[in-house]
Design an enzyme around this catalytic site. Sequence first.
Site, short mmCIF file in Angstrom:
data_model
loop_
_atom_site.label_atom_id
_atom_site.label_comp_id
_atom_site.label_asym_id
_atom_site.label_seq_id
_atom_site.Cartn_x
_atom_site.Cartn_y
_atom_site.Cartn_z
N TYR A 1 95.12 37.87 99.62
CA TYR A 1 95.72 36.88 98.71
C TYR A 1 95.61 35.44 99.26
O TYR A 1 95.17 34.54 98.53
CB TYR A 1 97.17 37.24 98.42
CG TYR A 1 97.73 36.56 97.20
CD1 TYR A 1 97.49 37.07 95.92
CD2 TYR A 1 98.48 35.40 97.30
CE1 TYR A 1 97.97 36.45 94.80
CE2 TYR A 1 98.98 34.77 96.18
CZ TYR A 1 98.73 35.30 94.93
OH TYR A 1 99.21 34.67 93.81
N GLU B 1 89.88 29.38 96.17
CA GLU B 1 90.16 28.58 94.99
C GLU B 1 90.28 27.10 95.36
O GLU B 1 89.76 26.22 94.64
CB GLU B 1 91.45 29.05 94.33
CG GLU B 1 91.37 30.44 93.72
CD GLU B 1 92.71 30.91 93.17
OE1 GLU B 1 93.57 30.05 92.90
OE2 GLU B 1 92.91 32.13 93.01
#
Length: 307
Positions: free
Chosen positions: A231, A238
Site C-alpha cells: 500500500y 502514484e
Amino acid sequence: MENQVLTPHVYWAQRHRELYLRVELSDVQNPAISITENVLHFKAQGHGAKGDNVYEFHLEFLELVKPEEEERLNKLRLESEGSPETLANLRKGYLFMYNLVQFLGFSWIFVNLTVRFCILGKESFYDTFHTVADMMYFCQMLAVVETINAAIGVTSSPLLPSLIQLLGRNFILFIVIGTMEEMQNKAVVFFVFYLWSIVEIFRYPFYMLTCVDMDWKVVTWLRYTVWIPVYPLGCLAEAVSVIQSIPIFNETGRFSFTLPYPVKIKVRFSFFLQIYLIMIFLGLYINFRHLYKQRRRRYGQKKKKVT
C-alpha cells in the site's frame, strides 16, 4: 367428507445442541406453532406443493421438551418470499458475484503484466497503459459499487477509506494518466497498475470466502498482511506519476484557466496537483491506520496469563 390434511415438505438438520427445521412454504399467513410435551405442532396458510392451502404437521420427539428448552426451538424458520433470510442470501450472492468479477479483472491485469515483464523485461514498462488500460478502466469504474455498498449499508465497511481509495485511484487513472498521452508511455504506469492489482488479488478472494462463510487461513493472512509493504509503495508510485505529470500539464496548459476580469490571473492545473500530492499522503495515513486497526483486531496480541 372431511378434507384431507396437507403436510408441507419439512427438512431436518441437527447439531449436538441445536435442531433446525425448514418448512417449505411461501406466502405464509397466520402460522400457529406450539409444543405439547414431546410434540411440535405446526399449522399455517401458505403456498406449498399442493398450491395455496392450509398445511399442518405434528412432529414427535423421542423425549419430553423441557419448558426452559422451548426457546431453543426458535431455529424453526418459515421461508417465504421476501423473508429476512432470503434477502440475506440475495445480498451474499450479489456481493460474491461483485467480488468475483473484480478478482478476475485484477487477476487478468496482474498475470498480463507479470508475463509481459518476464518475456520483454523493462521494455514492457512503456506500453503498460495501452495493454491493460481498458480492463483497469472497467475495474475502477466498477469500484464505485463498493463505495455505494458502504454508503447504503450493504456492507459493514466504513465509507471514508473506501471513498478515499476510489477518488484517489480514479484521479490518477482518468486525469493524470488517462488524459495525457505523454504520461501513458511512462514506466511509472506499470508500477501503479501492478501494485494496485497485487493488493486486490488477495483482498477480493477474502471477501468472496466471507460471503460463503468460509475462512481459509492463508487467504485471510495474505489479505491482512500484503497491504503493509504494497500500500505505501502504491501511494509512492502514484506520487511519482503526479510529479512527472506536473511539467507536462504546465507545458500543454491542459485544465488550466484564467480568472475573470478584473483579476485575470492564470491558474495552472499543476497548482492543484501539488495540493493533491499532500492529499495522497494524508489519505495514506487514514487508510493505513484503518487497515492496521483491522489487522490488529484480527491478529491482536493475546493477553499474557497472570501466574
